[in-house]
Design a protein around this motif. Structure first.
Motif, PDB file in Angstrom:
ATOM      1  N   SER A  76       0.823  -1.216   0.000  1.00 32.47           N
ATOM      2  CA  SER A  76       0.000   0.000   0.000  1.00 32.47           C
ATOM      3  C   SER A  76       0.853   1.262   0.000  1.00 32.47           C
ATOM      4  O   SER A  76       0.400   2.318  -0.451  1.00 32.47           O
ATOM      5  N   VAL A  77       2.076   1.170   0.472  1.00 32.25           N
ATOM      6  CA  VAL A  77       3.007   2.302   0.416  1.00 32.25           C
ATOM      7  C   VAL A  77       3.724   2.323  -0.936  1.00 32.25           C
ATOM      8  O   VAL A  77       3.988   3.389  -1.493  1.00 32.25           O
ATOM      9  N   HIS A  78       4.024   1.158  -1.476  1.00 28.45           N
ATOM     10  CA  HIS A  78       4.789   1.032  -2.715  1.00 28.45           C
ATOM     11  C   HIS A  78       4.116   1.737  -3.891  1.00 28.45           C
ATOM     12  O   HIS A  78       4.763   2.489  -4.618  1.00 28.45           O
ATOM     13  N   LEU A  79       2.838   1.506  -4.092  1.00 28.35           N
ATOM     14  CA  LEU A  79       2.148   2.075  -5.251  1.00 28.35           C
ATOM     15  C   LEU A  79       2.136   3.610  -5.238  1.00 28.35           C
ATOM     16  O   LEU A  79       2.514   4.216  -6.246  1.00 28.35           O
ATOM     17  N   PRO A  80       1.738   4.279  -4.140  1.00 28.70           N
ATOM     18  CA  PRO A  80       1.789   5.750  -4.160  1.00 28.70           C
ATOM     19  C   PRO A  80       3.205   6.305  -4.350  1.00 28.70           C
ATOM     20  O   PRO A  80       3.387   7.311  -5.049  1.00 28.70           O
ATOM     21  N   VAL A  81       4.196   5.633  -3.758  1.00 30.38           N
ATOM     22  CA  VAL A  81       5.589   6.072  -3.945  1.00 30.38           C
ATOM     23  C   VAL A  81       5.971   5.942  -5.414  1.00 30.38           C
ATOM     24  O   VAL A  81       6.553   6.862  -6.006  1.00 30.38           O
ATOM     25  N   LEU A  82       5.636   4.823  -6.019  1.00 30.22           N
ATOM     26  CA  LEU A  82       5.935   4.598  -7.435  1.00 30.22           C
ATOM     27  C   LEU A  82       5.248   5.638  -8.318  1.00 30.22           C
ATOM     28  O   LEU A  82       5.874   6.226  -9.206  1.00 30.22           O
ATOM     29  N   LEU A  83       3.971   5.884  -8.070  1.00 32.41           N
ATOM     30  CA  LEU A  83       3.235   6.874  -8.862  1.00 32.41           C
ATOM     31  C   LEU A  83       3.864   8.260  -8.731  1.00 32.41           C
ATOM     32  O   LEU A  83       4.036   8.969  -9.730  1.00 32.41           O
ATOM     33  N   ALA A  84       4.219   8.627  -7.518  1.00 29.49           N
ATOM     34  CA  ALA A  84       4.829   9.944  -7.288  1.00 29.49           C
ATOM     35  C   ALA A  84       6.177  10.069  -7.990  1.00 29.49           C
ATOM     36  O   ALA A  84       6.469  11.084  -8.630  1.00 29.49           O
ATOM     37  N   VAL A  85       6.992   9.029  -7.897  1.00 30.81           N
ATOM     38  CA  VAL A  85       8.320   9.053  -8.514  1.00 30.81           C
ATOM     39  C   VAL A  85       8.213   9.159 -10.037  1.00 30.81           C
ATOM     40  O   VAL A  85       8.879   9.987 -10.661  1.00 30.81           O
ATOM     41  N   VAL A  86       7.379   8.329 -10.638  1.00 38.05           N
ATOM     42  CA  VAL A  86       7.243   8.338 -12.097  1.00 38.05           C
ATOM     43  C   VAL A  86       6.647   9.667 -12.571  1.00 38.05           C
ATOM     44  O   VAL A  86       7.124  10.253 -13.546  1.00 38.05           O
ATOM     45  N   LEU A  87       5.642  10.144 -11.875  1.00 34.69           N
ATOM     46  CA  LEU A  87       5.028  11.420 -12.254  1.00 34.69           C
ATOM     47  C   LEU A  87       6.034  12.565 -12.122  1.00 34.69           C
ATOM     48  O   LEU A  87       6.093  13.445 -12.987  1.00 34.69           O
ATOM     49  N   TYR A  88       6.836  12.539 -11.068  1.00 31.57           N
ATOM     50  CA  TYR A  88       7.851  13.575 -10.876  1.00 31.57           C
ATOM     51  C   TYR A  88       8.852  13.602 -12.039  1.00 31.57           C
ATOM     52  O   TYR A  88       9.112  14.653 -12.618  1.00 31.57           O
ATOM     53  N   PHE A  89       9.382  12.431 -12.390  1.00 31.26           N
ATOM     54  CA  PHE A  89      10.378  12.392 -13.468  1.00 31.26           C
ATOM     55  C   PHE A  89       9.746  12.660 -14.837  1.00 31.26           C
ATOM     56  O   PHE A  89      10.369  13.284 -15.691  1.00 31.26           O
ATOM     57  N   ALA A  90       8.518  12.215 -15.044  1.00 28.75           N
ATOM     58  CA  ALA A  90       7.833  12.511 -16.303  1.00 28.75           C
ATOM     59  C   ALA A  90       7.639  14.020 -16.454  1.00 28.75           C
ATOM     60  O   ALA A  90       7.807  14.572 -17.547  1.00 28.75           O
ATOM     61  N   HIS A  91       7.336  14.690 -15.367  1.00 27.72           N
ATOM     62  CA  HIS A  91       7.199  16.155 -15.407  1.00 27.72           C
ATOM     63  C   HIS A  91       8.567  16.819 -15.570  1.00 27.72           C
ATOM     64  O   HIS A  91       8.723  17.750 -16.372  1.00 27.72           O
ATOM     65  N   LEU A  92       9.552  16.340 -14.832  1.00 32.43           N
ATOM     66  CA  LEU A  92      10.905  16.907 -14.894  1.00 32.43           C
ATOM     67  C   LEU A  92      11.471  16.849 -16.304  1.00 32.43           C
ATOM     68  O   LEU A  92      12.120  17.787 -16.761  1.00 32.43           O
ATOM     69  N   TRP A  93      11.194  15.757 -17.020  1.00 29.81           N
ATOM     70  CA  TRP A  93      11.722  15.573 -18.369  1.00 29.81           C
ATOM     71  C   TRP A  93      10.743  16.058 -19.441  1.00 29.81           C
ATOM     72  O   TRP A  93      10.904  15.737 -20.619  1.00 29.81           O
ATOM     73  N   ASP A  94       9.720  16.788 -19.037  1.00 33.41           N
ATOM     74  CA  ASP A  94       8.712  17.342 -19.961  1.00 33.41           C
ATOM     75  C   ASP A  94       7.994  16.272 -20.775  1.00 33.41           C
ATOM     76  O   ASP A  94       7.673  16.477 -21.942  1.00 33.41           O
ATOM     77  N   TRP A  95       7.725  15.146 -20.170  1.00 31.44           N
ATOM     78  CA  TRP A  95       6.967  14.097 -20.838  1.00 31.44           C
ATOM     79  C   TRP A  95       5.475  14.282 -20.622  1.00 31.44           C
ATOM     80  O   TRP A  95       4.665  13.709 -21.351  1.00 31.44           O
ATOM     81  N   VAL A  96       5.116  15.012 -19.563  1.00 34.30           N
ATOM     82  CA  VAL A  96       3.713  15.221 -19.242  1.00 34.30           C
ATOM     83  C   VAL A  96       3.531  16.653 -18.752  1.00 34.30           C
ATOM     84  O   VAL A  96       4.402  17.204 -18.091  1.00 34.30           O
ATOM     85  N   ASN A  97       2.388  17.223 -19.110  1.00 38.24           N
ATOM     86  CA  ASN A  97       2.034  18.566 -18.665  1.00 38.24           C
ATOM     87  C   ASN A  97       1.116  18.422 -17.451  1.00 38.24           C
ATOM     88  O   ASN A  97      -0.021  17.962 -17.591  1.00 38.24           O
ATOM     89  N   LEU A  98       1.602  18.775 -16.272  1.00 34.39           N
ATOM     90  CA  LEU A  98       0.803  18.608 -15.058  1.00 34.39           C
ATOM     91  C   LEU A  98      -0.433  19.503 -15.039  1.00 34.39           C
ATOM     92  O   LEU A  98      -1.342  19.280 -14.243  1.00 34.39           O
ATOM     93  N   SER A 100      -2.486  19.683 -17.487  1.00 30.31           N
ATOM     94  CA  SER A 100      -3.495  18.985 -18.284  1.00 30.31           C
ATOM     95  C   SER A 100      -3.989  17.759 -17.513  1.00 30.31           C
ATOM     96  O   SER A 100      -3.279  16.759 -17.379  1.00 30.31           O
ATOM     97  N   THR A 101      -5.197  17.860 -17.019  1.00 39.98           N
ATOM     98  CA  THR A 101      -5.782  16.759 -16.248  1.00 39.98           C
ATOM     99  C   THR A 101      -5.866  15.482 -17.075  1.00 39.98           C
ATOM    100  O   THR A 101      -5.584  14.390 -16.562  1.00 39.98           O
ATOM    101  N   LYS A 102      -6.217  15.612 -18.337  1.00 44.53           N
ATOM    102  CA  LYS A 102      -6.320  14.428 -19.204  1.00 44.53           C
ATOM    103  C   LYS A 102      -4.976  13.728 -19.321  1.00 44.53           C
ATOM    104  O   LYS A 102      -4.905  12.498 -19.235  1.00 44.53           O
ATOM    105  N   GLU A 103      -3.907  14.485 -19.544  1.00 44.96           N
ATOM    106  CA  GLU A 103      -2.575  13.883 -19.677  1.00 44.96           C
ATOM    107  C   GLU A 103      -2.187  13.154 -18.400  1.00 44.96           C
ATOM    108  O   GLU A 103      -1.694  12.022 -18.443  1.00 44.96           O
ATOM    109  N   VAL A 104      -2.406  13.797 -17.265  1.00 47.30           N
ATOM    110  CA  VAL A 104      -2.031  13.191 -15.984  1.00 47.30           C
ATOM    111  C   VAL A 104      -2.840  11.925 -15.736  1.00 47.30           C
ATOM    112  O   VAL A 104      -2.281  10.883 -15.345  1.00 47.30           O
ATOM    113  N   LEU A 105      -4.137  11.969 -15.999  1.00 43.60           N
ATOM    114  CA  LEU A 105      -4.979  10.789 -15.777  1.00 43.60           C
ATOM    115  C   LEU A 105      -4.600   9.638 -16.705  1.00 43.60           C
ATOM    116  O   LEU A 105      -4.549   8.479 -16.276  1.00 43.60           O
ATOM    117  N   VAL A 106      -4.335   9.943 -17.969  1.00 42.18           N
ATOM    118  CA  VAL A 106      -3.935   8.894 -18.905  1.00 42.18           C
ATOM    119  C   VAL A 106      -2.586   8.314 -18.484  1.00 42.18           C
ATOM    120  O   VAL A 106      -2.397   7.088 -18.492  1.00 42.18           O
TER     121      VAL A 106
END
Length: 144
Positions: A76-98, A100-106
């Motif tokens: 239960s801790v692993h999944l939120p940590v994983l989501l946060a880490v991937v979302l952070y790096f995806a944003h850092l590398w301009d892979w996702v526009n935070l 845009s709700t649609k982009e984040v949800l997809v």
């Protein structure tokens, strides 16, 4: 989970995660950025993100056998940590526009799909190993 089991799991999941990231990026770009092209930098980012996505498995390290309750708590801790880490790096590398709700949800949906696939394959390998051990134990006790 001891260190040896953890490293085996991480090594096996690295390749599944890498394939999942590539497929997810393909689908994501197909939906939001159909004219996108990938560079060597992007390929390096995919490999680095696969390694980074593997690191939260370290939450499962334990010198002793974990109880079911401890395992569920760590999951239960692993999944939120994983989501946060991937979302952070995806944003850092301009892979996702935070913004845009649609982009984040997809992106979150794609991450969850890859997570489910890795989880299912891990369970499959664990069951296969357990069946193999059970079979060997039965053979051993029958011969005595």
């Amino acid at each position: 989970m001891n260190a040896e089991e953890l490293l085996k799991t991480m090594f096996r999941s690295f390749f599944i995660i890498t394939a999942g990231i590539v497929i997810s990026m393909y689908v994501f770009c197909l939906i939001f950025y159909p004219d996108a092209s990938f560079t060597l930098y992007d390929i390096g980012g995919i490999l680095l993100l696969a390694v980074i996505s593997d690191l939260p498995y370290l939450l499962f390290y334990s010198g002793k056998e974990l109880s079911k309750k401890q395992m569920y708590l760590r999951k239960s801790v692993h999944l939120p940590v994983l989501l946060a880490v991937v979302l952070y790096f995806a944003h850092l590398w301009d892979w996702v526009n935070l913004n845009s709700t649609k982009e984040v949800l997809v992106l979150l949906l794609l991450i969850l799909i890859v997570y489910a696939i890795v989880f299912a394959i891990t369970i499959y390998y664990d069951k296969k190993l357990a069946d193999k051990l059970t079979h060997r134990l039965r053979e051993r006790y029958r011969s005595q």
